[in-house]
Design an enzyme around this catalytic site. Structure first.
Site, short mmCIF file in Angstrom:
data_model
loop_
_atom_site.label_atom_id
_atom_site.label_comp_id
_atom_site.label_asym_id
_atom_site.label_seq_id
_atom_site.Cartn_x
_atom_site.Cartn_y
_atom_site.Cartn_z
N LYS A 1 0.83 -1.21 0.00
CA LYS A 1 0.00 0.00 0.00
C LYS A 1 0.87 1.26 0.00
O LYS A 1 0.70 2.15 -0.82
CB LYS A 1 -0.94 0.01 1.22
CG LYS A 1 -1.87 -1.20 1.28
CD LYS A 1 -2.80 -1.16 2.49
CE LYS A 1 -2.13 -1.25 3.84
NZ LYS A 1 -1.47 -2.55 4.10
N ARG B 1 -10.13 0.18 7.97
CA ARG B 1 -9.78 -1.23 8.13
C ARG B 1 -10.68 -1.97 9.10
O ARG B 1 -10.31 -3.07 9.55
CB ARG B 1 -8.30 -1.45 8.41
CG ARG B 1 -7.70 -0.74 9.52
CD ARG B 1 -6.31 -0.36 9.12
NE ARG B 1 -5.26 -1.24 9.54
CZ ARG B 1 -4.00 -1.05 9.13
NH1 ARG B 1 -3.71 -0.09 8.29
NH2 ARG B 1 -3.06 -1.84 9.56
N ARG C 1 11.71 -4.97 5.16
CA ARG C 1 11.44 -3.55 4.90
C ARG C 1 12.34 -2.64 5.74
O ARG C 1 12.57 -2.85 6.92
CB ARG C 1 9.99 -3.22 5.23
CG ARG C 1 9.71 -1.71 5.18
CD ARG C 1 8.26 -1.36 5.22
NE ARG C 1 7.56 -2.02 6.30
CZ ARG C 1 6.25 -2.14 6.36
NH1 ARG C 1 5.49 -1.64 5.41
NH2 ARG C 1 5.69 -2.76 7.38
N ARG D 1 10.79 -0.47 11.19
CA ARG D 1 9.65 -0.13 12.04
C ARG D 1 9.59 -1.04 13.27
O ARG D 1 9.93 -2.21 13.19
CB ARG D 1 8.35 -0.30 11.23
CG ARG D 1 7.91 0.98 10.58
CD ARG D 1 6.81 0.81 9.58
NE ARG D 1 5.66 0.03 10.03
CZ ARG D 1 4.58 -0.16 9.28
NH1 ARG D 1 4.50 0.37 8.08
NH2 ARG D 1 3.57 -0.89 9.73
N ARG E 1 -0.70 -8.97 13.08
CA ARG E 1 -1.25 -8.00 12.13
C ARG E 1 -2.01 -8.71 11.01
O ARG E 1 -3.06 -8.24 10.57
CB ARG E 1 -0.13 -7.14 11.55
CG ARG E 1 0.29 -6.04 12.51
CD ARG E 1 1.69 -5.54 12.25
NE ARG E 1 1.87 -4.92 10.97
CZ ARG E 1 3.06 -4.70 10.41
NH1 ARG E 1 4.17 -5.06 11.05
NH2 ARG E 1 3.16 -4.13 9.25
#
Ligand code: AP5
Ligand code: MG
Length: 213
Positions: free
Chosen positions: A13, A88, A127, A160, A171
Site C-alpha cells: 500500500k 480497516r 522492509r 519499524r 497484524r
C-alpha cells in the site's frame, strides 16, 4: 480521484501510494504514517496509539475516524485523496461512507492489493525506510544502492517497531478478521478493483493507471 488502498500488511500500500498519488496529483493519507509521526513527537494521540501498534493491534475506531475526518477537511484533500490503511474495520468504512455522503463526496475506487502470507512476511521482515523522506526499501527486493543508507538524502534507514515476526502474524490475523470483510463491503458498493500485488512494482502500478485512465 478519491480512492482507498486496501490490502494486508506488506501488500504494498505505502509503496504504490507514492506513485499513484503523484500520477493523479492527490495527497497520500496514511493512517499508519500519521500515527508514527504522533508517536515520534510523543503527542497524547501518539502515546495512546503506540501500545496498540507495537502489539500489531488496531488503534480504537473513534481515534482513527476523528484523525481521518480532520485530515479530509484540509484544503489539499478537497479535489481528491488516496487513503492508505483506512478504513480497516466495518465501523470505519461506514463512518467514511457517511462522512462522504454528508459532504457530497463520491468515492471512486477501492484498490485492493492481493498478496499471500508467505510473501508479505518476507516483505515486512526485509522492509527498511528513510526517517527523513519516507522512501520505502527492502533488503531482499528493493535494496538501497549503499547498505542501510537512503539513495535520496543519505539518511540512515530504520526498521519499524512493529516489523518483527511475532507482530506480523498478529497484524495478518487482525487483517483477516477485521479488514478482509471490507472486500465484500466495497464489492457491494461496486467500487472494488482487485490487483495482483505479487507482481513487480511497476507492473502493478501500470495496471492501476490503465484501469483508471
Ligand atoms: P500501517 O502503517 O498501515 O501498516 P500495515 O497495514 O500493517 O501495512 P504496512 O505499512 O506494513 O504494509 P504496506 O501494504 O504499506 O506495504 P509496503 O508498501 O510498506 O499500520 C500500522 C499500525 O497502525 C497498525 O497495525 C495499527 O496499529 C495502526 N493503524 C493504522 N491504520 C489504522 C486504522 N485505520 N485503524 C486502526 N489502527 C490503525 O511494502 C512492504 C515491503 O514490501 C516494502 O519493503 C516494499 O519495498 C516491499 N514491496 C512492496 N511491493 C512490492 C513488490 N511488488 N515487489 C517487491 N517488493 C515489494
Ligand atoms: Mg504502509
Amino acid at each position: 480521484m478519491r480512492a482507498i488502498l486496501l490490502g494486508p500488511p506488506g501488500a504494498g500500500k505505502g509503496t504504490h501510494a507514492v506513485g499513484i498519488s503523484e500520477h493523479y496529483n492527490i495527497p497520500h493519507i496514511s493512517t499508519g504514517d500519521l500515527f508514527r509521526e504522533n508517536v515520534s513527537q510523543e503527542t497524547p494521540l501518539g502515546l495512546e496509539a503506540k501500545s496498540y501498534m507495537d502489539k500489531g493491534e488496531l488503534v480504537p475506531d473513534d481515534l482513527v475516524i476523528r484523525l481521518v475526518q480532520d485530515r479530509l477537511t484540509k484544503p489539499d484533500a478537497q479535489e481528491g485523496f488516496l487513503l492508505d490503511g483506512f478504513p480497516r474495520t466495518i465501523p470505519q468504512a461506514e463512518a467514511l461512507w457517511n462522512f462522504c455522503e454528508d459532504n457530497d463526496i463520491q468515492l471512486d475506487a477501492v484498490i485492493d492489493l492481493e498478496a499471500p502470507y508467505d510473501l508479505i512476511e518476507k516483505r515486512i521482515v526485509g522492509r527498511r525506510s528513510c526517517p527523513k523522506c519516507g522512501k520505502i526499501y527492502n533488503i531482499y527486493f528493493q535494496p538501497p544502492k549503499e547498505d542501510g543508507i537512503c539513495d535520496i538524502d543519505g539518511a540512515e534507514l530504520v526498521q519499524r517497531n512493529d516489523d518483527n515476526e511475532e507482530t506480523i502474524r498478529t497484524r495478518f490475523n487482525v487483517y483477516k478478521e477485521e479488514t478482509e470483510p471490507l472486500i465484500d463491503y466495497y464489492k457491494n458498493k461496486n467500487i472494488l478493483e482487485t490487483f495482483d500485488s505479487t507482481k513487480p512494482i511497476d507492473e502493478v502500478q501500470e495496471a492501476v493507471y490503465e484501469r483508471f485512465s
